[in-house]
Design a protein around this motif. Structure first.
Motif, PDB file in Angstrom:
ATOM      1  N   SER A  77       0.948  -1.163   0.066  1.00 55.03           N
ATOM      2  CA  SER A  77      -0.009  -0.127  -0.056  1.00 55.03           C
ATOM      3  C   SER A  77       0.844   1.259   0.139  1.00 55.03           C
ATOM      4  CB  SER A  77      -0.969  -0.139   1.395  1.00 55.03           C
ATOM      5  OG  SER A  77      -0.035  -0.211   2.169  1.00 55.03           O
ATOM      6  N   LEU A  78       1.987   1.281   0.687  1.00 52.80           N
ATOM      7  CA  LEU A  78       2.943   2.249   0.697  1.00 52.80           C
ATOM      8  C   LEU A  78       3.641   2.508  -0.738  1.00 52.80           C
ATOM      9  CD1 LEU A  78       4.335   4.809   1.936  1.00 52.80           C
ATOM     10  CD2 LEU A  78       6.231   3.184   2.668  1.00 52.80           C
ATOM     11  N   ARG A  79       4.070   1.436  -1.174  1.00 50.97           N
ATOM     12  CA  ARG A  79       4.569   1.501  -2.382  1.00 50.97           C
ATOM     13  C   ARG A  79       3.712   2.221  -3.593  1.00 50.97           C
ATOM     14  NH1 ARG A  79       6.612  -4.082  -4.083  1.00 50.97           N
ATOM     15  NH2 ARG A  79       7.712  -3.182  -5.337  1.00 50.97           N
ATOM     16  N   LYS A  80       2.342   1.675  -3.338  1.00 54.04           N
ATOM     17  CA  LYS A  80       1.388   2.403  -4.460  1.00 54.04           C
ATOM     18  C   LYS A  80       1.173   3.904  -3.939  1.00 54.04           C
ATOM     19  CE  LYS A  80      -3.212   1.002  -5.897  1.00 54.04           C
ATOM     20  NZ  LYS A  80      -4.166  -0.402  -5.378  1.00 54.04           N
ATOM     21  N   THR A  81       1.005   4.274  -2.821  1.00 50.18           N
ATOM     22  CA  THR A  81       1.177   5.655  -2.427  1.00 50.18           C
ATOM     23  C   THR A  81       2.236   6.440  -3.050  1.00 50.18           C
ATOM     24  OG1 THR A  81      -0.194   4.765  -0.590  1.00 50.18           O
ATOM     25  CG2 THR A  81       0.500   7.203  -0.472  1.00 50.18           C
ATOM     26  N   GLU A  96       4.486   1.349  -8.870  1.00 52.53           N
ATOM     27  CA  GLU A  96       4.611   0.879  -7.715  1.00 52.53           C
ATOM     28  C   GLU A  96       5.488  -0.281  -7.546  1.00 52.53           C
ATOM     29  OE1 GLU A  96       0.022  -0.064  -8.104  1.00 52.53           O
ATOM     30  OE2 GLU A  96       0.566  -1.684  -6.513  1.00 52.53           O
ATOM     31  N   GLN A 288       6.866   3.286   7.980  1.00 56.71           N
ATOM     32  CA  GLN A 288       6.178   3.010   6.627  1.00 56.71           C
ATOM     33  C   GLN A 288       4.748   3.471   6.683  1.00 56.71           C
ATOM     34  OE1 GLN A 288       6.969  -0.475   4.159  1.00 56.71           O
ATOM     35  NE2 GLN A 288       8.660  -1.224   5.379  1.00 56.71           N
ATOM     36  N   ARG A 289       4.079   2.925   7.805  1.00 59.45           N
ATOM     37  CA  ARG A 289       2.611   3.401   7.745  1.00 59.45           C
ATOM     38  C   ARG A 289       2.563   4.890   8.201  1.00 59.45           C
ATOM     39  NH1 ARG A 289       3.288  -2.186   9.604  1.00 59.45           N
ATOM     40  NH2 ARG A 289       1.669  -3.513   8.792  1.00 59.45           N
ATOM     41  N   GLU A 292       3.110   6.691   4.825  1.00 61.02           N
ATOM     42  CA  GLU A 292       1.557   6.387   3.946  1.00 61.02           C
ATOM     43  C   GLU A 292       0.455   7.475   4.321  1.00 61.02           C
ATOM     44  OE1 GLU A 292       0.699   2.222   4.032  1.00 61.02           O
ATOM     45  OE2 GLU A 292      -1.462   2.699   2.959  1.00 61.02           O
ATOM     46  N   LYS A 293       0.620   7.891   5.536  1.00 58.65           N
ATOM     47  CA  LYS A 293      -0.481   9.021   5.929  1.00 58.65           C
ATOM     48  C   LYS A 293       0.109  10.497   5.932  1.00 58.65           C
ATOM     49  CE  LYS A 293      -2.574   5.964   9.619  1.00 58.65           C
ATOM     50  NZ  LYS A 293      -3.953   5.935   9.261  1.00 58.65           N
ATOM     51  N   ILE A 295       2.026  11.514   3.394  1.00 62.63           N
ATOM     52  CA  ILE A 295       2.847  11.509   2.024  1.00 62.63           C
ATOM     53  C   ILE A 295       3.230  12.680   1.424  1.00 62.63           C
ATOM     54  CG2 ILE A 295       0.866  10.946   0.563  1.00 62.63           C
ATOM     55  CD1 ILE A 295       4.284   9.195   0.037  1.00 62.63           C
TER      56      ILE A 295
END
Ligand code: PLP
Length: 394
Positions: A77-81, A96, A288-289, A292-293, A295
């Motif tokens: 999900s992070l790579r996608k973001t 991604e 990492q999380r 994601e929040k 970015i």
């Protein structure tokens, strides 16, 4: 027997760390506010509130998954973001499956060199450069070839042409630059990419261009920071949240392999191998999380602009010759005597801790890290004045 080269890196004295240790000693002796420590590139503004909010929210998650291993290349999900952010905010060719989440930009560089360099191959860096480039290159048996700068500290592209050989495998650019604060112009970058592409055709093999961009967001006059991913196919972006989110101790960043690279999937596989060889396993799971929040957020960069202006204008007024820093949080000042180390020693008399430029691959400058309080800069001006007077500058 120990590997001599690696032992040498451990023993060799880092000017910056020595100066920081000296600073800590002096602060204990005479009081922290009596020492004007400009030695370290440690962000002086807090992380933005979204970081703490994200951490608090994340701590309510199941502990075993929150703190568990993640996939080696990072949370999907992070790579996608990250890929989406690069596409939407910077119009860059990112995807991604070509994003590798790292323990910061230093790890990203070390991984790239493990992934791409064979012993005896050459890496080109433009002076002034981040001293670790040498360690990362020589650590895998490569040779660092350095290109001196033009007077305005933009890369000397004629010198680049004569520095490229059949053994050139990789070129590193760093913009905004540590230690000079210079942002490479689009014109310079385009020409540089043209020269490298011509060399790729001449030698019949790829020359990878790694753009080391931990200071991407730290620019102060609204000018763009053009990315090489726009102008060059065999490009890898090395990014970090150390400076933009003020999280250097948390070790988090990423590598983005350009979707336009011909052998992108193979290079990405080699990067995954490089990460394993270096023993990184995965980047910190909690961070990492958090990323994601957060970015597209940054710390309050405006504080650095205040510092940049105070320091640059103050030093110019005293007669010092400074390179105007468009970005990062460093000011590069010409030393009024040719020996930068001797000048930095003299500065210590006034409790000014400045890093001589020799370790950055150029003589005759000091680096002044202005990621400090504005108050420190104001209070340091009388000390800079005394130093300027010693050299008859004012
Ligand atoms: N590259 C440059 C030019 C830097 O100045 C730094 C850190 O100061 C790094 C890479 C490493 O940054 P990180 O903390 O993300 O490993």
């Amino acid at each position: 027997m120990l590997p001599e080269k690696i032992l040498g890196f451990g023993i060799s004295k880092s000017c910056i760390r020595e100066l920081a240790a000296y600073g800590a000693k002096r602060k204990a002796e005479i009081g922290a506010d009596q020492v004007f420590d400009f030695s370290l590139g440690n962000p002086s503004v807090p992380a933005p509130p979204c970081v703490e909010e994200a951490i608090r929210e994340l701590l309510s998650l199941d502990s075993t998954s929150l703190h568990g291993y993640t996939a080696a290349a990072g949370l999907p999900s992070l790579r996608k973001t990250i890929a989406k952010d690069l596409q939407e905010r910077f119009s860059l060719p990112a995807r991604e499956d070509l994003i590798y989440v790292t323990c910061g930009a230093a790890a990203g560089l070390a991984i790239c060199l493990h992934a791409l360099l064979l012993p005896g191959e050459e890496v080109i860096a433009f002076a002034p450069f981040f001293p670790e480039y040498r360690m990362f290159t020589e650590g895998v048996g490569g040779k660092l070839v350095t290109v001196p700068p033009l007077a305005d500290l933009q890369p000397d592209l004629e010198a680049l042409k004569t520095s490229i050989t059949e053994k050139t495998k990789l070129v590193i650019v760093n913009t905004p630059n540590n230690p000079s604060g210079v942002v490479l112009s689009e014109e310079s970058l385009k020409k540089l990419c043209g020269i490298l592409h011509a060399a790729e055709l001449r030698f019949g093999h790829p020359i990878y261009l790694v753009s080391d961009e931990p200071y991407r967001e730290l620019v102060y006059d609204g000018q763009p920071v053009p990315s090489i991913l726009r102008f060059y196919d065999n490009a890898i972006l090395d990014y970090s949240y150390s400076k933009s989110l003020s999280l250097p101790g948390e070790r988090i960043g990423y590598l983005a392999v350009s979707t336009r690279m011909e052998d992108a999937a193979t290079v990405f596989a080699a990067i995954c191998g490089g990460g394993r060889v270096c023993g990184f396993v995965n980047a910190p799971s909690l961070m990492q999380r958090v990323i994601e929040k957060c970015i597209d957020k940054t710390s309050d960069i405006s504080m650095y602009k205040v510092n940049r202006d105070l320091l640059y204008n103050g030093l110019k007024e005293l007669g010092f010759d400074c390179v105007y820093p468009d970005g990062a949080f460093y000011l590069f000042m010409k030393t009024p005597e040719p020996d930068a180390k001797a000048f930095a020693e003299r500065a210590k008399k006034y409790e000014l801790l400045l890093v001589p430029s020799d370790d950055f691959g150029v003589p005759g400058y000091v680096r002044i890290a202005y990621c400090v309080s504005a108050d420190q800069i104001r209070r340091s001006m009388p000390a800079f004045r005394k130093l300027a007077e010693e050299y008859g500058l004012c």
